[in-house]
Scaffold this motif. Structure first.
Motif, PDB file in Angstrom:
ATOM      1  N   THR A   1      25.122  -4.489  34.147  1.00 48.02           N
ATOM      2  CA  THR A   1      26.387  -3.818  33.932  1.00 48.02           C
ATOM      3  C   THR A   1      27.031  -3.143  35.194  1.00 48.02           C
ATOM      4  O   THR A   1      28.057  -2.654  35.227  1.00 48.02           O
ATOM      5  CB  THR A   1      26.301  -2.673  32.972  1.00 48.02           C
ATOM      6  N   ILE A   2      26.102  -3.624  36.391  1.00 48.21           N
ATOM      7  CA  ILE A   2      26.614  -3.371  37.651  1.00 48.21           C
ATOM      8  C   ILE A   2      25.900  -4.211  38.557  1.00 48.21           C
ATOM      9  O   ILE A   2      24.892  -4.508  38.403  1.00 48.21           O
ATOM     10  CB  ILE A   2      26.472  -1.652  38.069  1.00 48.21           C
ATOM     11  N   PHE A   3      26.628  -4.456  39.702  1.00 44.22           N
ATOM     12  CA  PHE A   3      26.127  -5.391  41.009  1.00 44.22           C
ATOM     13  C   PHE A   3      25.784  -4.521  42.035  1.00 44.22           C
ATOM     14  O   PHE A   3      26.858  -3.372  42.200  1.00 44.22           O
ATOM     15  CB  PHE A   3      26.706  -6.845  41.108  1.00 44.22           C
ATOM     16  N   MET A   4      24.762  -4.965  42.968  1.00 44.19           N
ATOM     17  CA  MET A   4      24.766  -3.900  44.072  1.00 44.19           C
ATOM     18  C   MET A   4      25.690  -4.186  45.211  1.00 44.19           C
ATOM     19  O   MET A   4      25.944  -3.442  46.067  1.00 44.19           O
ATOM     20  CB  MET A   4      23.231  -3.921  44.313  1.00 44.19           C
ATOM     21  N   GLY A   5      26.196  -5.745  45.342  1.00 43.91           N
ATOM     22  CA  GLY A   5      27.031  -5.868  46.518  1.00 43.91           C
ATOM     23  C   GLY A   5      26.245  -5.949  47.684  1.00 43.91           C
ATOM     24  O   GLY A   5      25.133  -5.743  47.677  1.00 43.91           O
ATOM     25  N   ASP A   6      27.009  -6.284  48.941  1.00 40.44           N
ATOM     26  CA  ASP A   6      26.372  -6.221  50.210  1.00 40.44           C
ATOM     27  C   ASP A   6      25.803  -4.915  50.459  1.00 40.44           C
ATOM     28  O   ASP A   6      24.951  -4.585  51.083  1.00 40.44           O
ATOM     29  CB  ASP A   6      27.553  -6.669  51.207  1.00 40.44           C
ATOM     30  N   THR A   7      26.579  -3.644  50.103  1.00 40.37           N
ATOM     31  CA  THR A   7      26.037  -2.302  50.237  1.00 40.37           C
ATOM     32  C   THR A   7      24.521  -2.359  49.786  1.00 40.37           C
ATOM     33  O   THR A   7      23.590  -1.803  50.672  1.00 40.37           O
ATOM     34  CB  THR A   7      26.956  -1.395  49.568  1.00 40.37           C
ATOM     35  N   GLY A   8      24.245  -2.788  48.839  1.00 44.65           N
ATOM     36  CA  GLY A   8      22.753  -2.714  48.290  1.00 44.65           C
ATOM     37  C   GLY A   8      21.860  -3.563  48.807  1.00 44.65           C
ATOM     38  O   GLY A   8      20.882  -3.361  49.254  1.00 44.65           O
ATOM     39  N   SER A   9      22.399  -5.058  49.022  1.00 43.62           N
ATOM     40  CA  SER A   9      21.344  -5.925  49.783  1.00 43.62           C
ATOM     41  C   SER A   9      21.321  -5.743  51.214  1.00 43.62           C
ATOM     42  O   SER A   9      19.974  -5.917  51.418  1.00 43.62           O
ATOM     43  CB  SER A   9      22.038  -7.425  49.401  1.00 43.62           C
ATOM     44  N   PHE A  10      22.144  -5.042  51.823  1.00 39.03           N
ATOM     45  CA  PHE A  10      21.845  -4.735  53.244  1.00 39.03           C
ATOM     46  C   PHE A  10      20.757  -3.532  53.000  1.00 39.03           C
ATOM     47  O   PHE A  10      20.015  -3.716  54.067  1.00 39.03           O
ATOM     48  CB  PHE A  10      23.229  -4.196  53.887  1.00 39.03           C
ATOM     49  N   VAL A  11      20.953  -2.722  52.388  1.00 41.39           N
ATOM     50  CA  VAL A  11      19.962  -1.392  52.204  1.00 41.39           C
ATOM     51  C   VAL A  11      18.507  -1.976  52.041  1.00 41.39           C
ATOM     52  O   VAL A  11      17.424  -1.862  52.482  1.00 41.39           O
ATOM     53  CB  VAL A  11      20.410  -0.357  51.078  1.00 41.39           C
ATOM     54  N   LEU A  12      18.487  -2.768  50.949  1.00 39.48           N
ATOM     55  CA  LEU A  12      17.158  -3.370  50.665  1.00 39.48           C
ATOM     56  C   LEU A  12      16.416  -4.425  51.576  1.00 39.48           C
ATOM     57  O   LEU A  12      15.351  -4.239  51.877  1.00 39.48           O
ATOM     58  CB  LEU A  12      17.066  -4.337  49.166  1.00 39.48           C
ATOM     59  N   GLY A  13      17.194  -5.217  52.037  1.00 38.08           N
ATOM     60  CA  GLY A  13      16.876  -6.116  53.159  1.00 38.08           C
ATOM     61  C   GLY A  13      16.494  -5.364  54.338  1.00 38.08           C
ATOM     62  O   GLY A  13      15.261  -5.664  55.029  1.00 38.08           O
ATOM     63  N   ALA A  14      17.020  -4.386  54.884  1.00 38.67           N
ATOM     64  CA  ALA A  14      16.853  -3.638  56.155  1.00 38.67           C
ATOM     65  C   ALA A  14      15.657  -2.678  55.905  1.00 38.67           C
ATOM     66  O   ALA A  14      14.703  -2.684  56.944  1.00 38.67           O
ATOM     67  CB  ALA A  14      18.046  -3.142  56.799  1.00 38.67           C
TER      68      ALA A  14
END
Length: 356
Positions: free
Chosen positions: A262-275
């Protein structure tokens, strides 16, 4: 920090992420900030709120306000916040539509050549290449394919600009001076290329794997939890804290991001998790196990690079979309990737427990 305090950190982060995601999802829905999938098989997800990684930033800020005296938490959280803000900029730029790409369906009884594909009867494809765009008009006029819809393609900054921006979190981490060794080797001036490349690679690997409900957050949750166990086996509980935070963030978001998301994390989330994952691995100095635990996204990235270098040819990039294109269900792909991550982590933990 003892086990009981680490559990408290985990619970606080998990609850903060769940609450933040709930409200961020509502705000994004009201503002109509939603996803427009470019993969044909995912068109039913159009309208799902994106940029959910904003919830990560709120949760991290909350944890910093409580544990600001813990160096490992403070540094890893700073890198996560910095990277998340850069991902947020990328997401905001993505709200601008660059072009509308046609999606067509083969309505004939025979395969139809379209760009790099041979479109089978009844199959659909997005018209992306110049060759396909030049062919599609004539194919529609000939009654071989029909136009299904047009998908908005978001504006993307140049690759050079994106790489420059993604270099910054690694540079910031190197400048803190907390990374002096890596895997038993004293880095010296090599700290800059090692740290920068590690964060750059992790950000892009997680960003690339983020394309199905719960896929990326599930993998990072498993890898981070395995790193917690690794720290416990090593007898160094300080190695557990940053990974406990990462695990809690992923599981908190997974409450809303599991299939059907019901929600996607977008680049905001993937950048947080990757870094954040790469920073935690470097700060805790567990590079070998950290890389092994992230094997699935790394291998997926290598396959995509081989595709882009024309060594192999994928009908759809990255690999998980190719598997879906060939008929494998999304849930089966996600569970398979999770299972492979569990297996990779188990191999590393068994080796640590019995041999090192």
């Amino acid at each position: 920090m003892d086990i009981s305090n680490i559990i408290i950190v985990f619970i606080l982060t998990f609850v903060a992420t769940v609450i933040a995601t709930f409200f961020v999802r509502k705000i994004l829905r009201d503002a109509d900030v939603s996803d427009s999938p470019i993969v044909s098989e995912h068109r039913h997800k159009a309208g799902t709120p994106t940029m959910g990684g904003l919830a990560f930033l709120f949760a991290i800020t909350f944890i910093i306000s409580i544990y600001y005296q813990n160096t490992a938490i403070l540094i890893v959280s700073f890198i996560m916040l910095t990277s998340g803000l850069m991902g947020l900029i990328d997401d905001l730029l993505g709200l601008k539509v660059k072009e509308y790409q046609k999606v067509v369906k083969n309505i004939s009884d025979a395969p139809v050549p379209l760009g790099l594909l041979n479109l089978g009867p009844g199959e659909e494809a997005r018209v992306t290449t110049d060759k396909a765009k030049a062919q599609v008009g004539a194919l529609v006029d000939a009654g071989k394919v029909e136009l299904i819809t047009e998908i908005p393609i978001k504006y993307e900054p140049s690759e050079a600009s994106k790489i420059v921006v993604q270099l910054l979190p690694g540079l910031f981490l190197a400048l803190t001076g907390v990374i002096a060794t890596c895997g038993g080797f004293t880095l010296g001036l090599l700290v800059y290329p090692v740290v920068i490349i590690a964060l750059l690679g992790s950000i892009n690997a997680v960003n690339l794997i983020d394309g199905m409900d719960g896929l990326a957050v599930g993998i990072i949750a498993i890898a981070s939890f395995a790193c917690c166990i690794y720290g416990f086996i090593s007898g160094d509980l300080t190695k557990m804290t940053p990974f406990a935070i990462l695990t809690a963030i992923c599981l908190g978001f997974l409450v809303f991001n599991k299939h059907p998301a019901t929600i996607f994390m977008g680049d905001t989330g993937s950048f947080v998790l990757g870094a954040g994952y790469a920073a935690a691995v470097l700060v805790c100095d567990i590079p070998y196990f950290g890389v092994l635990a992230l094997a699935v996204p790394i291998i997926s990235t290598v396959i995509s690079l081989m595709h882009r270098a024309h060594i192999i040819n994928l009908p759809v990039e990255p690999l998980h979309h190719t598997l879906h294109y060939h008929g494998m269900s999304e849930k089966k792909i996600v569970y398979s990737y999770w299972l492979l991550t569990v297996v990779a982590c188990e191999i590393g933990l068994i080796a640590k427990f019995y041999f090192f």
